[in-house]
Design a protein around this motif. Structure first.
Motif, PDB file in Angstrom:
ATOM      1  N   ILE A  71       0.946  -0.789  -0.125  1.00 20.67           N
ATOM      2  CA  ILE A  71      -0.094  -0.031   0.022  1.00 20.67           C
ATOM      3  C   ILE A  71       1.260   1.509  -0.033  1.00 20.67           C
ATOM      4  O   ILE A  71       0.656   2.227  -0.452  1.00 20.67           O
ATOM      5  N   GLY A  72       2.092   1.262   0.788  1.00 21.13           N
ATOM      6  CA  GLY A  72       2.627   2.645   1.210  1.00 21.13           C
ATOM      7  C   GLY A  72       3.343   2.226  -0.405  1.00 21.13           C
ATOM      8  O   GLY A  72       4.250   3.141  -0.690  1.00 21.13           O
ATOM      9  N   ALA A  73       4.522   1.556  -0.713  1.00 21.10           N
ATOM     10  CA  ALA A  73       4.907   1.694  -2.268  1.00 21.10           C
ATOM     11  C   ALA A  73       3.680   2.423  -3.229  1.00 21.10           C
ATOM     12  O   ALA A  73       3.966   3.003  -4.076  1.00 21.10           O
ATOM     13  N   VAL A  74       2.921   1.918  -3.742  1.00 16.62           N
ATOM     14  CA  VAL A  74       1.872   2.237  -4.130  1.00 16.62           C
ATOM     15  C   VAL A  74       1.396   3.580  -4.097  1.00 16.62           C
ATOM     16  O   VAL A  74       1.065   4.188  -5.229  1.00 16.62           O
ATOM     17  N   GLY A  75       1.348   4.030  -2.930  1.00 19.23           N
ATOM     18  CA  GLY A  75       0.612   4.676  -2.675  1.00 19.23           C
ATOM     19  C   GLY A  75       1.844   5.837  -3.023  1.00 19.23           C
ATOM     20  O   GLY A  75       1.780   7.562  -3.440  1.00 19.23           O
ATOM     21  N   THR A  76       3.153   6.006  -2.500  1.00 18.44           N
ATOM     22  CA  THR A  76       3.891   6.550  -2.926  1.00 18.44           C
ATOM     23  C   THR A  76       4.138   6.461  -4.615  1.00 18.44           C
ATOM     24  O   THR A  76       5.356   7.323  -4.980  1.00 18.44           O
ATOM     25  N   VAL A  77       4.436   5.511  -4.745  1.00 18.57           N
ATOM     26  CA  VAL A  77       4.835   5.514  -6.700  1.00 18.57           C
ATOM     27  C   VAL A  77       3.309   6.562  -7.123  1.00 18.57           C
ATOM     28  O   VAL A  77       4.058   7.954  -8.116  1.00 18.57           O
ATOM     29  N   ILE A  78       1.942   6.298  -6.947  1.00 13.95           N
ATOM     30  CA  ILE A  78       1.297   7.754  -7.693  1.00 13.95           C
ATOM     31  C   ILE A  78       1.671   9.082  -6.715  1.00 13.95           C
ATOM     32  O   ILE A  78       1.679   9.808  -7.884  1.00 13.95           O
ATOM     33  N   ALA A  79       2.039   9.493  -5.840  1.00 16.14           N
ATOM     34  CA  ALA A  79       2.028  10.790  -4.608  1.00 16.14           C
ATOM     35  C   ALA A  79       3.434  11.120  -6.365  1.00 16.14           C
ATOM     36  O   ALA A  79       3.547  12.070  -6.768  1.00 16.14           O
ATOM     37  N   GLY A  80       4.519  10.372  -6.020  1.00 19.18           N
ATOM     38  CA  GLY A  80       5.853  10.466  -7.207  1.00 19.18           C
ATOM     39  C   GLY A  80       5.105  11.319  -8.559  1.00 19.18           C
ATOM     40  O   GLY A  80       5.586  12.306  -8.557  1.00 19.18           O
ATOM     41  N   ILE A  81       4.433  10.619  -9.325  1.00 16.85           N
ATOM     42  CA  ILE A  81       3.880  10.454 -10.631  1.00 16.85           C
ATOM     43  C   ILE A  81       3.046  11.879 -10.471  1.00 16.85           C
ATOM     44  O   ILE A  81       3.581  12.889 -11.156  1.00 16.85           O
ATOM     45  N   LEU A  82       2.437  12.402  -9.702  1.00 12.56           N
ATOM     46  CA  LEU A  82       1.797  13.088  -9.492  1.00 12.56           C
ATOM     47  C   LEU A  82       2.358  14.631  -8.810  1.00 12.56           C
ATOM     48  O   LEU A  82       2.118  15.663  -9.084  1.00 12.56           O
ATOM     49  N   LEU A  83       2.867  14.626  -7.790  1.00 13.96           N
ATOM     50  CA  LEU A  83       3.280  15.892  -7.350  1.00 13.96           C
ATOM     51  C   LEU A  83       5.099  15.978  -7.579  1.00 13.96           C
ATOM     52  O   LEU A  83       5.978  17.478  -7.194  1.00 13.96           O
ATOM     53  N   PHE A  84       6.097  15.028  -7.274  1.00 13.96           N
ATOM     54  CA  PHE A  84       6.808  14.815  -7.854  1.00 13.96           C
ATOM     55  C   PHE A  84       7.843  14.962  -9.353  1.00 13.96           C
ATOM     56  O   PHE A  84       8.945  14.693  -9.707  1.00 13.96           O
ATOM     57  N   LYS A  85       6.522  15.285 -10.644  1.00 13.17           N
ATOM     58  CA  LYS A  85       6.432  15.007 -11.696  1.00 13.17           C
ATOM     59  C   LYS A  85       8.069  13.028 -13.107  1.00 13.17           C
ATOM     60  O   LYS A  85       8.101  13.522 -13.252  1.00 13.17           O
ATOM     61  N   GLU A  86       7.795  12.225 -11.617  1.00 10.21           N
ATOM     62  CA  GLU A  86       8.363  11.075 -11.639  1.00 10.21           C
ATOM     63  C   GLU A  86       7.726  10.593 -13.527  1.00 10.21           C
ATOM     64  O   GLU A  86       6.215  10.605 -13.138  1.00 10.21           O
ATOM     65  N   PRO A  87       8.632  10.066 -14.382  1.00 11.27           N
ATOM     66  CA  PRO A  87       7.855   9.121 -15.855  1.00 11.27           C
ATOM     67  C   PRO A  87       6.802   8.626 -15.189  1.00 11.27           C
ATOM     68  O   PRO A  87       6.325   7.731 -14.108  1.00 11.27           O
ATOM     69  N   VAL A  88       5.630   8.093 -16.452  1.00 13.11           N
ATOM     70  CA  VAL A  88       4.815   7.433 -16.658  1.00 13.11           C
ATOM     71  C   VAL A  88       5.204   6.722 -17.899  1.00 13.11           C
ATOM     72  O   VAL A  88       5.545   6.862 -18.687  1.00 13.11           O
ATOM     73  N   SER A  89       5.121   5.314 -17.571  1.00 16.16           N
ATOM     74  CA  SER A  89       5.272   4.560 -18.205  1.00 16.16           C
ATOM     75  C   SER A  89       4.208   3.216 -18.192  1.00 16.16           C
ATOM     76  O   SER A  89       3.467   2.819 -18.062  1.00 16.16           O
ATOM     77  N   PHE A  90       4.086   2.824 -19.517  1.00 16.08           N
ATOM     78  CA  PHE A  90       3.219   1.624 -20.021  1.00 16.08           C
ATOM     79  C   PHE A  90       3.534   0.778 -18.659  1.00 16.08           C
ATOM     80  O   PHE A  90       2.778   0.025 -17.825  1.00 16.08           O
ATOM     81  N   TRP A  91       5.472   0.219 -19.081  1.00 17.57           N
ATOM     82  CA  TRP A  91       5.262  -0.929 -17.587  1.00 17.57           C
ATOM     83  C   TRP A  91       5.362  -1.239 -16.362  1.00 17.57           C
ATOM     84  O   TRP A  91       4.882  -1.160 -15.624  1.00 17.57           O
ATOM     85  N   ARG A  92       5.277   0.222 -16.207  1.00 20.13           N
ATOM     86  CA  ARG A  92       5.720   1.374 -14.634  1.00 20.13           C
ATOM     87  C   ARG A  92       4.452   0.969 -13.910  1.00 20.13           C
ATOM     88  O   ARG A  92       3.856   0.606 -13.387  1.00 20.13           O
ATOM     89  N   LEU A  93       3.078   1.819 -14.702  1.00 19.87           N
ATOM     90  CA  LEU A  93       1.584   1.073 -14.548  1.00 19.87           C
ATOM     91  C   LEU A  93       1.442  -0.438 -14.554  1.00 19.87           C
ATOM     92  O   LEU A  93      -0.056  -1.073 -13.911  1.00 19.87           O
ATOM     93  N   PHE A  94       2.101  -1.173 -15.045  1.00 20.82           N
ATOM     94  CA  PHE A  94       1.561  -2.617 -15.734  1.00 20.82           C
ATOM     95  C   PHE A  94       1.902  -3.085 -14.340  1.00 20.82           C
ATOM     96  O   PHE A  94       1.280  -3.905 -13.531  1.00 20.82           O
ATOM     97  N   PHE A  95       3.098  -2.657 -14.014  1.00 19.58           N
ATOM     98  CA  PHE A  95       3.487  -3.585 -12.494  1.00 19.58           C
ATOM     99  C   PHE A  95       2.899  -2.830 -11.715  1.00 19.58           C
ATOM    100  O   PHE A  95       3.456  -3.892 -10.237  1.00 19.58           O
TER     101      PHE A  95
END
Length: 112
Positions: A71-95
């Motif tokens: 839960i922490g990992a999923v939330g952190t990845v989503i927050a990273g995308i939204l707040l820190f402008k981390e990259p979004v890719s098909f494989w990142r979202l798939f995993f």
């Protein structure tokens, strides 16, 4: 009730990861506020994990820790995308989706 505590604890885990990320981008008073936020979030997160693993409907340690961390990992990845402008890719979202499916699977097979 233990699953609710575990989910909330996982959300606070996301909070402490975000706090660390923001602290690295801050200086002065703002840095200290993010570090205080980190301390509060990590304390609440660990306490809720502890409570979820005990009591009448205790969640097994291995399951609780895996779900809490995911839960922490999923939330952190989503927050990273939204707040820190981390990259979004098909494989990142798939995993990320496979991780979410695994969390749900653990909850289903751990039910009494």
């Amino acid at each position: 009730m233990n699953w609710i505590l575990l989910i909330i604890g996982g959300l606070f885990e996301t909070g402490f990861a975000i706090s660390l990320g923001k602290a690295q981008q801050s200086t002065g008073k703002e840095l200290w506020l993010w570090l205080i936020s980190f301390t509060i979030c990590v304390s609440l997160s660990m306490y809720l994990l502890y409570k979820a693993m005990g009591g009448e409907n205790a969640i097994p340690v291995g399951t609780a820790y895996a779900v809490w961390g995911a839960i922490g990992a999923v939330g952190t990845v989503i927050a990273g995308i939204l707040l820190f402008k981390e990259p979004v890719s098909f494989w990142r979202l798939f995993f990320l989706m496979t991780l979410i499916i695994s969390i749900v699977g653990l909850q289903v097979v751990s039910s009494k």
